[in-house]
Enzyme design. Sequence first.
Site, PDB file in Angstrom:
ATOM      1  N   GLU A  90      43.037  69.289  72.408  1.00  0.00           N
ATOM      2  CA  GLU A  90      44.043  69.103  71.372  1.00  0.00           C
ATOM      3  C   GLU A  90      43.395  68.897  70.006  1.00  0.00           C
ATOM      4  OE1 GLU A  90      47.720  67.302  73.863  1.00  0.00           O
ATOM      5  OE2 GLU A  90      46.211  65.841  73.330  1.00  0.00           O
ATOM      6  N   CYS A 103      42.078  66.226  62.853  1.00  0.00           N
ATOM      7  CA  CYS A 103      41.336  65.489  63.871  1.00  0.00           C
ATOM      8  C   CYS A 103      40.896  66.505  64.931  1.00  0.00           C
ATOM      9  CB  CYS A 103      42.263  64.418  64.450  1.00  0.00           C
ATOM     10  SG  CYS A 103      41.492  63.434  65.722  1.00  0.00           S
ATOM     11  N   CYS A 110      35.777  63.653  78.353  1.00  0.00           N
ATOM     12  CA  CYS A 110      34.645  62.870  77.849  1.00  0.00           C
ATOM     13  C   CYS A 110      34.038  62.126  79.024  1.00  0.00           C
ATOM     14  CB  CYS A 110      35.105  61.874  76.786  1.00  0.00           C
ATOM     15  SG  CYS A 110      33.743  60.932  76.071  1.00  0.00           S
ATOM     16  N   CYS A 114      35.355  55.245  78.258  1.00  0.00           N
ATOM     17  CA  CYS A 114      35.829  53.984  77.676  1.00  0.00           C
ATOM     18  C   CYS A 114      37.161  53.637  78.354  1.00  0.00           C
ATOM     19  CB  CYS A 114      36.000  54.121  76.167  1.00  0.00           C
ATOM     20  SG  CYS A 114      34.452  54.551  75.361  1.00  0.00           S
ATOM     21  N   CYS A 117      40.757  54.522  76.746  1.00  0.00           N
ATOM     22  CA  CYS A 117      40.917  55.837  76.118  1.00  0.00           C
ATOM     23  C   CYS A 117      41.439  56.849  77.124  1.00  0.00           C
ATOM     24  CB  CYS A 117      39.578  56.293  75.543  1.00  0.00           C
ATOM     25  SG  CYS A 117      39.582  58.008  74.983  1.00  0.00           S
ATOM     26  N   CYS A 353      45.599  58.216  67.964  1.00  0.00           N
ATOM     27  CA  CYS A 353      44.236  57.957  68.441  1.00  0.00           C
ATOM     28  C   CYS A 353      44.256  57.575  69.912  1.00  0.00           C
ATOM     29  CB  CYS A 353      43.611  56.761  67.738  1.00  0.00           C
ATOM     30  SG  CYS A 353      43.489  56.913  66.009  1.00  0.00           S
TER      31      CYS A 353
HETATM   32  N1  SAH Z   1      34.327  59.710  71.095  1.00  0.00           N
HETATM   33  C1  SAH Z   1      34.389  59.287  69.760  1.00  0.00           C
HETATM   34  C2  SAH Z   1      35.498  59.905  68.952  1.00  0.00           C
HETATM   35  C3  SAH Z   1      36.854  60.103  69.597  1.00  0.00           C
HETATM   36  S1  SAH Z   1      37.944  58.777  69.741  1.00  0.00           S
HETATM   37  C4  SAH Z   1      34.469  57.778  69.683  1.00  0.00           C
HETATM   38  O1  SAH Z   1      34.696  57.155  70.683  1.00  0.00           O
HETATM   39  O2  SAH Z   1      34.251  57.250  68.589  1.00  0.00           O
HETATM   40  C5  SAH Z   1      38.387  58.255  68.083  1.00  0.00           C
HETATM   41  C6  SAH Z   1      38.716  56.759  68.007  1.00  0.00           C
HETATM   42  O3  SAH Z   1      39.899  56.435  68.752  1.00  0.00           O
HETATM   43  C7  SAH Z   1      37.599  55.907  68.595  1.00  0.00           C
HETATM   44  O4  SAH Z   1      37.328  54.801  67.787  1.00  0.00           O
HETATM   45  C8  SAH Z   1      38.210  55.476  69.904  1.00  0.00           C
HETATM   46  O5  SAH Z   1      37.597  54.331  70.415  1.00  0.00           O
HETATM   47  C9  SAH Z   1      39.656  55.277  69.518  1.00  0.00           C
HETATM   48  N2  SAH Z   1      40.555  55.199  70.672  1.00  0.00           N
HETATM   49  C10 SAH Z   1      40.353  55.688  71.927  1.00  0.00           C
HETATM   50  N3  SAH Z   1      41.410  55.391  72.718  1.00  0.00           N
HETATM   51  C11 SAH Z   1      42.299  54.732  71.952  1.00  0.00           C
HETATM   52  C12 SAH Z   1      43.611  54.199  72.177  1.00  0.00           C
HETATM   53  N4  SAH Z   1      44.201  54.331  73.362  1.00  0.00           N
HETATM   54  N5  SAH Z   1      44.241  53.597  71.164  1.00  0.00           N
HETATM   55  C13 SAH Z   1      43.664  53.516  69.950  1.00  0.00           C
HETATM   56  N6  SAH Z   1      42.448  53.994  69.660  1.00  0.00           N
HETATM   57  C14 SAH Z   1      41.764  54.600  70.644  1.00  0.00           C
HETATM   58 FE1  SF4 Z   2      34.900  59.299  74.948  1.00  0.00          FE
HETATM   59 FE2  SF4 Z   2      37.269  58.176  74.485  1.00  0.00          FE
HETATM   60 FE3  SF4 Z   2      35.067  56.662  74.636  1.00  0.00          FE
HETATM   61 FE4  SF4 Z   2      35.426  58.275  72.519  1.00  0.00          FE
HETATM   62  S1  SF4 Z   2      36.705  56.538  73.085  1.00  0.00           S
HETATM   63  S2  SF4 Z   2      33.528  58.017  73.733  1.00  0.00           S
HETATM   64  S3  SF4 Z   2      36.468  60.014  73.521  1.00  0.00           S
HETATM   65  S4  SF4 Z   2      35.946  57.887  76.307  1.00  0.00           S
END
Ligand code: SAH
Ligand code: SF4
Length: 379
Positions: A90, A103, A110, A114, A117, A353
């Site tokens: 996306e 974005c 990934c 995390c 996420c 996000c």
């Molecule tokens: N992988 C990279 C970039 C993609 S995510 C990273 O982790 O930085 C972009 C941002 O969205 C990151 O700061 C991530 O931690 C945050 N993010 C991920 N899941 C989220 C959620 N469910 N709610 C709000 N922010 C989230």
């Molecule tokens: Fe990967 Fe989501 Fe963690 Fe970013 S926040 S590194 S996209 S698992």
Amino acid sequence: MINLLDFNKAELIRFCEDMGEKPYRARQLLRWIHQSSRTEFMEMSDLAKGFRQKLVESAVVRLPEIVSDHTAGDGTRKWLLSAGAANAVEMVYIPEPNRGTLCVSSQVGCALACSFCSTGRQGFNRNLSVAEIIGQLWWANRLLEAGEDDPFSPDTVRVRADKSEARRPVTNVVMMGMGEPLANFDNLVIALDLMLSDDAYGLSRRRVTVSTSGLIPALDRLRERCPVALAVSLHAPNDALRDVLVPINKKYPIKDLLAACERYLPAAPRDFITFEYVMLKGVNDSVALARELVQLVKNIPCKLNLIPFNGFVGSGYERSDPETISHFRDVLMQAGIVTTVRKTRGDDIAAACGQLAGQVRDKTRRTNRREADQITVAR
Ligand code: SAH
Ligand code: SF4
């Protein structure tokens, strides 16, 4: 067939030279492809006929296919792009009065998992190619310029050509879509070259942001190779908590990550680093943790960006209350740390996000493992 969308300027020059052409042909090709949004070599009227014919025989300009297109109540727009084999990623466009931010995704899924996420929960399939990364910017500009009209109609293309001096819709790029950009380093930096090139998208380094969960060796390489604006996903002020939220922290702990940020700063186009901090109710949002965060970052030129957690089915987390977020922000602000709370955009179409899920055929079998875990727990 070679896909010219995979090449930066230096690679395109080499390609032209290999075909017995002058290096300036690369510049013409870049402009046709990225600025005039053309994919047919025969339409590239200032290239010699013979060269165009040779191009038709040996190369293509092939974009990822658009699978769907949704617009949220607040004007945020999300597209799903096919990545073949039942995979899709996306990209999200966020219009604001003075800028338009795209974005961009870097991977199908990934691998860093995390816990909060949605992309991380889906597992990992593969890295996106350069064409698939830069193709997102190509498409967004073209579709937004076309408005509601058919983007392929000759009229639309003509209007675009007449407005060639006008600013294009995407003024800023954030690598905050699906995936960890620094885990796809080689393709990322070629795509960044194109974003920055005056012959392609001409964005300044300050308007292109890489967001990372903290892959330190790749962060050091980015500093040397292509230092754009940097956002680091911190999410916790100590290793015990960050280990749980951002598992890669076990390999690259906070102290080492902050040292890498300090090394990055002299090369960065802005004189600060942005730290992202997702606000998870009862997990990382207490005043005590805010104070710990102040101690951690107070000597680093930085801004804090608090991101209210965006939910998804089965996440197991909740968003912090607005008052809790305000208190947390106040502690940081009182310590002199510039802190913003990210506005939630496009959540009615799951474009906010962390909500980007696309379609990922997980190769890491993480989803199977999680199901197995749940079965064990249920027993
Ligand atoms: N992988 C990279 C970039 C993609 S995510 C990273 O982790 O930085 C972009 C941002 O969205 C990151 O700061 C991530 O931690 C945050 N993010 C991920 N899941 C989220 C959620 N469910 N709610 C709000 N922010 C989230
Ligand atoms: Fe990967 Fe989501 Fe963690 Fe970013 S926040 S590194 S996209 S698992």
